[in-house]
Design a protein around this motif. Sequence first.
Motif, PDB file in Angstrom:
ATOM      1  N   GLY A   1       1.108  -1.170   0.003  1.00 43.30           N
ATOM      2  CA  GLY A   1       0.296   0.487  -0.124  1.00 43.30           C
ATOM      3  C   GLY A   1       1.064   1.449  -0.205  1.00 43.30           C
ATOM      4  O   GLY A   1       0.621   2.123   0.186  1.00 43.30           O
ATOM      5  N   THR A   2       2.352   0.870   0.349  1.00 38.63           N
ATOM      6  CA  THR A   2       3.290   2.562   0.672  1.00 38.63           C
ATOM      7  C   THR A   2       4.102   2.279  -0.689  1.00 38.63           C
ATOM      8  O   THR A   2       3.695   3.179  -2.209  1.00 38.63           O
ATOM      9  N   LEU A   3       4.951   1.362  -0.893  1.00 38.36           N
ATOM     10  CA  LEU A   3       5.673   1.187  -2.634  1.00 38.36           C
ATOM     11  C   LEU A   3       5.377  -0.095  -2.759  1.00 38.36           C
ATOM     12  O   LEU A   3       6.050  -0.839  -2.623  1.00 38.36           O
ATOM     13  N   GLU A   4       5.030  -0.332  -4.205  1.00 36.61           N
ATOM     14  CA  GLU A   4       5.217  -2.020  -4.219  1.00 36.61           C
ATOM     15  C   GLU A   4       5.929  -2.743  -4.998  1.00 36.61           C
ATOM     16  O   GLU A   4       6.241  -4.119  -4.453  1.00 36.61           O
ATOM     17  N   CYS A   5       6.405  -1.517  -5.901  1.00 38.70           N
ATOM     18  CA  CYS A   5       7.758  -2.072  -6.175  1.00 38.70           C
ATOM     19  C   CYS A   5       8.497  -0.985  -7.208  1.00 38.70           C
ATOM     20  O   CYS A   5       8.149   0.224  -7.367  1.00 38.70           O
ATOM     21  N   PHE A   6       9.697  -1.378  -6.993  1.00 38.01           N
ATOM     22  CA  PHE A   6      10.851  -0.262  -8.128  1.00 38.01           C
ATOM     23  C   PHE A   6      11.981  -1.320  -7.822  1.00 38.01           C
ATOM     24  O   PHE A   6      12.090  -2.370  -6.722  1.00 38.01           O
ATOM     25  N   HIS A   7      13.084  -0.654  -7.947  1.00 36.34           N
ATOM     26  CA  HIS A   7      14.597  -0.871  -8.708  1.00 36.34           C
ATOM     27  C   HIS A   7      14.917  -0.496  -7.708  1.00 36.34           C
ATOM     28  O   HIS A   7      14.836   0.414  -7.427  1.00 36.34           O
ATOM     29  N   LEU A   8      16.759  -1.299  -8.138  1.00 39.08           N
ATOM     30  CA  LEU A   8      17.804  -0.226  -8.251  1.00 39.08           C
ATOM     31  C   LEU A   8      19.013  -0.153  -9.118  1.00 39.08           C
ATOM     32  O   LEU A   8      19.282  -0.329  -9.293  1.00 39.08           O
ATOM     33  N   TRP A   9      18.451  -0.187 -10.408  1.00 38.57           N
ATOM     34  CA  TRP A   9      19.145   0.119 -11.234  1.00 38.57           C
ATOM     35  C   TRP A   9      20.016   1.083 -11.522  1.00 38.57           C
ATOM     36  O   TRP A   9      19.301   1.832 -11.173  1.00 38.57           O
ATOM     37  N   GLU A  10      20.931   2.105 -11.666  1.00 39.65           N
ATOM     38  CA  GLU A  10      21.769   3.342 -11.907  1.00 39.65           C
ATOM     39  C   GLU A  10      21.445   3.845 -10.382  1.00 39.65           C
ATOM     40  O   GLU A  10      22.401   2.599  -8.992  1.00 39.65           O
ATOM     41  N   SER A  11      21.345   5.096 -10.339  1.00 38.47           N
ATOM     42  CA  SER A  11      21.854   5.265  -8.590  1.00 38.47           C
ATOM     43  C   SER A  11      20.103   5.596  -8.446  1.00 38.47           C
ATOM     44  O   SER A  11      19.774   5.930  -7.375  1.00 38.47           O
TER      45      SER A  11
ATOM     46  N   THR B   1      15.500  -7.540  -8.363  1.00 33.99           N
ATOM     47  CA  THR B   1      16.511  -6.350  -7.279  1.00 33.99           C
ATOM     48  C   THR B   1      15.704  -5.582  -6.599  1.00 33.99           C
ATOM     49  O   THR B   1      16.379  -4.423  -7.012  1.00 33.99           O
ATOM     50  N   GLY B   2      16.172  -5.812  -5.181  1.00 34.06           N
ATOM     51  CA  GLY B   2      15.336  -5.134  -4.253  1.00 34.06           C
ATOM     52  C   GLY B   2      13.955  -4.653  -4.403  1.00 34.06           C
ATOM     53  O   GLY B   2      14.203  -3.666  -3.903  1.00 34.06           O
ATOM     54  N   HIS B   3      13.686  -5.602  -5.036  1.00 33.52           N
ATOM     55  CA  HIS B   3      12.263  -5.292  -4.637  1.00 33.52           C
ATOM     56  C   HIS B   3      11.617  -4.958  -3.235  1.00 33.52           C
ATOM     57  O   HIS B   3      11.786  -5.580  -2.468  1.00 33.52           O
ATOM     58  N   PRO B   4      11.433  -3.572  -3.216  1.00 34.96           N
ATOM     59  CA  PRO B   4      10.977  -3.068  -1.687  1.00 34.96           C
ATOM     60  C   PRO B   4      10.093  -4.304  -0.960  1.00 34.96           C
ATOM     61  O   PRO B   4       9.978  -4.505   0.224  1.00 34.96           O
ATOM     62  N   THR B   5       8.949  -4.950  -1.789  1.00 36.82           N
ATOM     63  CA  THR B   5       8.104  -5.358  -0.971  1.00 36.82           C
ATOM     64  C   THR B   5       8.701  -6.987  -0.261  1.00 36.82           C
ATOM     65  O   THR B   5       8.146  -7.036   0.676  1.00 36.82           O
ATOM     66  N   ALA B   6       9.540  -7.437  -1.200  1.00 37.43           N
ATOM     67  CA  ALA B   6       9.891  -8.999  -1.000  1.00 37.43           C
ATOM     68  C   ALA B   6      11.103  -8.071   0.220  1.00 37.43           C
ATOM     69  O   ALA B   6      11.537  -8.909   0.928  1.00 37.43           O
ATOM     70  N   CYS B   7      11.802  -7.218   0.322  1.00 34.47           N
ATOM     71  CA  CYS B   7      12.533  -6.624   1.362  1.00 34.47           C
ATOM     72  C   CYS B   7      11.552  -5.989   3.133  1.00 34.47           C
ATOM     73  O   CYS B   7      11.908  -6.410   3.733  1.00 34.47           O
ATOM     74  N   ALA B   8      10.521  -5.627   2.397  1.00 32.25           N
ATOM     75  CA  ALA B   8       9.497  -5.684   3.483  1.00 32.25           C
ATOM     76  C   ALA B   8       9.200  -6.873   4.769  1.00 32.25           C
ATOM     77  O   ALA B   8       9.580  -7.314   5.661  1.00 32.25           O
ATOM     78  N   VAL B   9       8.822  -7.965   3.590  1.00 35.44           N
ATOM     79  CA  VAL B   9       8.723  -9.259   3.994  1.00 35.44           C
ATOM     80  C   VAL B   9       9.850  -9.934   4.805  1.00 35.44           C
ATOM     81  O   VAL B   9       9.938 -10.141   5.999  1.00 35.44           O
TER      82      VAL B   9
END
Length: 457
Positions: free
Chosen positions: A85-95, A327-335
């Motif tokens: 409900g906050t930021l389901e997905c983002f990436h770690l590419w480049e910066s 890589t670095g999926h925020p929902t996976a990291c939160a879990v």
Amino acid sequence: MSTSSVARIPGSDRTARWVRADRDRLIHPNLPSGLTERTVMVEGQGCYVRDSSGRRYLDAAAVLGMMQVGHGRGEIVQAAAAQLGTLECFHLWESMSNDKAIELAVRLGDLAPTGLDRVFFTSGGAEGNEIALRMARFFHHRRGEPERTWILSRKTAYHGIAYGAGSVSGLPVYHEGFGPSLPHVHHLTAPDPYQGVGYEGEDVTEFCLRELRETIERIGPDRIAAMIGEPVMSVGGAVVPPPDYWPRVAELLDAHGILLIFDEVVTAYGRTGHWFAAEHFGVRPDLLVTAKGITSGYVPHGAVLVTEEVASAVTAANGFPIGFTYTGHPTACAVALANLDLIEREKLLDNATATGGHLADRLAALSELPVVGEVRQIGLMLGVELVADKTTRTQLPTGTAPVAQALREDAGIILRGNPRSLLINPPLVLNRAEADELADGLHAVLARVDPDGRVRP
């Protein structure tokens, strides 16, 4: 028919339709073509799962060695829902980055053996081993030694089914029929004290170290990038090496500038009674691959922990040119963060040691049975070696599959096996009563196994 329409069909009709749809649509790993039966799981709680017919099973495999905190943990559900409900997905590419990936990287660096401070996130174990292999070769390339391309692995090792990971796996099934494997891979003899086959009467560690030295000399130390190994071989049969094996291997590799990769996809996050099995053996690898237990399997995720020396080399200049969509999926990291909280708060490392020891004590009686050659244990990771003959230590002619099937059908116990051994990796929340249930079920079934592998009614 849609899944939602199937879900509205009652009882046995619903199961029959699911089974029929499964046979028509799904491709399963390791499923013989003539086997039409299916067990459809629909619910899990703690150490137990329930199928669509309502039968409950003790999950002595922790699914596939990953369900550290048990099934149905609301805390993890809440953490996932909050992140979705906050930021389901983002990436770690480049910066680009995200807060949960940063928090998890810091947490892992704090938990890891000293010096493994840098983190590369993946979606699972095979991906992690792919990254570790690439990093090892790229490390030497960046340091002006591009001829260092060889990877040393071990027979009976399992590192996943991706191209590189499958190539360094030592089990024949992952090589036959798939065309050429990754070049410049050499498989060494694995340290297997029980089998004792091929050591020519020599001490297991001495034999393996001599073979390793001779292999390094034959290939050339300046042509070898890394050696990869599971601290405790999981799929190979929960094989625990002699205590001096890994320290001496690490010392020899370091003397020749060869990187050591620990595949801790199964052993990390408390399975052996430590956060990482590297701690148990007193070894600090250069790269340490994890997955499975990092989220207890609630969502796919993995992490490769590396030293600053390796990270600095592979990220120099234009950076490390390899990455994954997730890589670095925020929902996976939160879990993962919620999962690590549970492991720590509930002292599951201590429980793995205590309950694992109790289970090993209970299973020691299995050695009196004609078909049980050895029971191995480290934490809540156990292997029961099944033999047709205790003197020759030959495996059952049928392998262990019929025994695993009898355990599921007759005792309501789910575990996996390889041709030689039954593999026991229950959730780390297993209590003594559940351990006793597991031990009683194993004894009841194994007492009915004949040397030809058949299970008597």
